[in-house]
Design a protein around this motif. Sequence first.
Motif: not given
Length: 202
Positions: A110-115
Motif C-alpha cells: 500500500v503506497d504512502d498516499s493510501h496509508r
Amino acid sequence: MIDKIVLASGNAGKLREFSQIFSEWQVEVLPQFAFDVPEAEETGLSFIENAILKARNAARHSGLPALADDSGLAVDALGGAPGIYSARFAGAGADDAKNNSRLLEALQGVDDSHRGAAFYCALAFVRSAEDPVPVVCTGSWRGRILQAPRGEQGFGYDPLFWVEEHRCSSAELARETKNRISHRARAMEHFAAAWQALAEEH
Ligand SMILES: O=c1nc[nH]c2c1ncn2[C@H]1C[C@H](O)[C@@H](COP(=O)(O)OP(=O)(O)OP(=O)(O)O)O1
Ligand SMILES: [Mg+2]
C-alpha cells in the motif's frame, strides 16, 4: 472534593502519559494495579463502551472514582481496523512488536498516499462503580502509517505513526510534545474542562 482517583489501565505507556499530564493537577492518581483490580472484559463495540466498562471495574474494586482510557488505531486502507481490537491485532496477548509487524504485513504494497490513519481515545470517568452519568471525553489524531518503524519513545503503534506537522514519527516526538497534540492529550483537554465542575461537586 475529589482529590484521589484510580487510573483504570494496565498499560504502562498510558500510565506514564497520564501521570505526566496529571502532574499539574491537584489530584492524586493511583494505578489500578495498586488495588489488584482484575482486567475488565472489553466486550463493548466502541471505545466509549469499553472505557466505561473499565472505569466501572476499577471503581468497583478500588472504591475510588475511576478514569479509564480505551484507545486504538483506525487505518483507512483496513476499513478502520484494528480499531477497538488494536491491543490484540496480532492475536490475544499480542505485544506491541507483534501488533506493529502485523500492521506492516496488512499494509504490504500500500503506497504512502493510501496509508492514512487516526488514533482515537475515549476517556470515561465514574464517581463510583454504579455512576449513572459517567463523564465521557474523546480525542483523535490523524497521521500516516510508515513503511518501517522509527524512534524509541512512546509505546504501541508510535514507531509506525508519522506526524506530518512535526516531520517525525510519534515515537520520535518529545514526550511533552506528544502530551500536547495526541488523541489522549485532546481527550484530556476536554476532561480538564469537565473536571472543574466535577471537582467542586459535594
Ligand atoms: O498513544 C498511543 N500510541 C501508540 N499506540 C497507542 C496509543 N494509544 C493507544 N494505542 C494502542 C496500544 C494498544 O494496542 C491499543 C490500546 O488498547 P486498549 O485496550 O485501550 O489498552 P490496553 O489493553 O493496552 O490497556 P488498558 O485496556 O488496560 O488501558 O491502542
Ligand atoms: Mg485493553
